[in-house]
Write a protein that holds these residues in place. Structure first.
Motif, short mmCIF file in Angstrom:
data_model
loop_
_atom_site.label_atom_id
_atom_site.label_comp_id
_atom_site.label_asym_id
_atom_site.label_seq_id
_atom_site.Cartn_x
_atom_site.Cartn_y
_atom_site.Cartn_z
N GLU A 184 -17.53 -48.57 86.60
CA GLU A 184 -17.13 -48.22 87.96
C GLU A 184 -16.71 -49.46 88.73
O GLU A 184 -15.74 -49.44 89.49
N GLU A 185 -17.45 -50.57 88.55
CA GLU A 185 -17.10 -51.81 89.22
C GLU A 185 -15.74 -52.33 88.74
O GLU A 185 -14.91 -52.79 89.55
N MET A 186 -15.48 -52.24 87.43
CA MET A 186 -14.23 -52.73 86.88
C MET A 186 -13.04 -51.92 87.38
O MET A 186 -11.99 -52.48 87.73
N LEU A 187 -13.20 -50.62 87.45
CA LEU A 187 -12.11 -49.78 87.91
C LEU A 187 -11.88 -49.93 89.40
O LEU A 187 -10.75 -49.85 89.89
N GLN A 188 -12.96 -50.16 90.15
CA GLN A 188 -12.81 -50.45 91.58
C GLN A 188 -12.02 -51.74 91.77
O GLN A 188 -11.17 -51.83 92.65
N LEU A 189 -12.35 -52.73 90.95
CA LEU A 189 -11.65 -54.02 91.06
C LEU A 189 -10.18 -53.87 90.69
O LEU A 189 -9.30 -54.45 91.35
N GLU A 190 -9.88 -53.08 89.66
CA GLU A 190 -8.49 -52.84 89.30
C GLU A 190 -7.73 -52.19 90.45
O GLU A 190 -6.60 -52.57 90.77
N GLU A 191 -8.38 -51.19 91.06
CA GLU A 191 -7.75 -50.51 92.19
C GLU A 191 -7.50 -51.47 93.35
O GLU A 191 -6.45 -51.43 94.01
N ARG A 192 -8.47 -52.36 93.59
CA ARG A 192 -8.31 -53.33 94.68
C ARG A 192 -7.14 -54.26 94.40
O ARG A 192 -6.37 -54.61 95.30
N ILE A 193 -7.00 -54.71 93.16
CA ILE A 193 -5.90 -55.60 92.81
C ILE A 193 -4.56 -54.93 93.07
O ILE A 193 -3.64 -55.53 93.64
N GLN A 194 -4.44 -53.68 92.68
CA GLN A 194 -3.20 -52.95 92.89
C GLN A 194 -2.90 -52.82 94.38
O GLN A 194 -1.74 -52.98 94.81
N ARG A 195 -3.94 -52.53 95.17
CA ARG A 195 -3.73 -52.38 96.62
C ARG A 195 -3.36 -53.71 97.25
O ARG A 195 -2.51 -53.77 98.13
N GLU A 196 -4.03 -54.78 96.82
CA GLU A 196 -3.79 -56.07 97.44
C GLU A 196 -2.38 -56.59 97.19
O GLU A 196 -1.79 -57.25 98.04
#
Length: 296
Positions: free
Chosen positions: A69-81
């Protein structure tokens, strides 16, 4: 390890059933079963207990679920950023905060910044300082409002003007509620509820001295919400910060500060040397300006 496999794993963990998870993922059940077997082989452990009507996570599976869950949250954040690299700032800024008077700074900061950068969105995360700093270290949170005691060695921070004060949450009809302030000695031998953070308990022991040792610790908490319900039912007294309880109905519970006063300072902190997204960097620069630190 492919993120695709982690998404498959989380779908099965959520549903507890391979058939339903396969339907949600729009793949066949045999394909999903093979993918799970591949993931278990790659990790060298069993992730699910099979045989019952519902798949249950093993201890290793529960750990992987948290990390996935943490890894996928981080992936999502990278895409948004990365969307914030355009001329107009956009993206999501994640801000952590505890329950304290320092939280009053957030609406001031966000309202002012939003007027100039309306495309930026905000993710607000509430927890105690230890939980918030753990997520900040993982890169899931950009910045956080923290109350002392905190170890700021690996963070940069701005001191906030909003100080808070330690005191006691009690039932509105309690005899101690008739006082404008309470002494630590008033709680001697009484059931008390405190934060389970060791650093907070140590600070209170230092500030309150022998009076703290004479208190009967009934329970501990990370946030005051559920503890306030115990206080309301007359089960004890909660030692907490004034800013954490100002929203509660004072007809049921009330807060009384300690005398002499026990102040607590607040900071806006972010991880040192961490590369911030354009939106997060812009918000930090704006916070510095609001707090009188110049233009950042």
């Amino acid at each position: 390890m492919e993120l695709r496999l982690l998404r498959y794993f989380l779908a099965v963990a959520r549903e507890g059933n391979i058939t339903r998870a396969a339907e949600d993922l729009h793949i066949t059940q045999p394909t999903l079963s093979r993918q799970l077997a591949q993931l278990e082989e790659e990790l060298g452990c069993t992730l699910f207990r099979r045989g019952g009507r519902k798949l249950e996570l093993t201890q290793e599976g529960m750990l992987l679920r948290r990390r996935a869950e943490e890894m996928l949250q981080l992936e999502e954040r990278i895409q948004r950023e990365l969307t914030g690299t355009a001329r107009e700032l956009s993206g999501v800024v994640a801000i952590g905060s505890g329950e304290s008077a320092a939280a009053r700074f957030l609406p001031i900061l966000i309202q002012s910044f939003h007027g100039e950068h309306p495309l930026v969105r905000y993710q607000l995360v509430t927890g105690n300082a230890d939980q918030i700093m753990e997520q900040m270290d993982l890169g899931l949170i950009d910045m956080a409002l923290l109350m002392e005691p905190v170890d700021l060695e690996k963070y940069q921070y701005l001191a906030l003007p909003q100080a808070d004060h330690w005191g006691v949450l009690m039932p509105a009809g309690d005899p101690l509620a008739q006082k404008e302030a309470v002494s630590p000695r008033d709680l001697a031998g009484r059931p008390v509820m405190v934060s389970y953070r060791p650093s907070v308990e140590q600070q209170l022991a230092t500030l309150l001295g022998e009076d703290f040792q004479r208190m009967e610790i009934l329970s501990t908490h990370n946030l005051i919400r559920n503890t306030a319900l115990l206080v309301e039912q007359g089960l004890g007294y909660a030692i907490t910060l004034q800013g954490a309880v100002e929203i509660y109905d004072d007809r049921r519970v009330c807060f009384r500060p300690f005398r002499p006063e026990l102040p607590c300072r607040a900071v806006l902190a972010w991880k040192e040397h961490q590369v911030q997204s354009p939106a997060a960097a812009g918000l930090l620069a704006y916070a510095k300006m609001l707090l009188g630190y110049g233009d950042g």
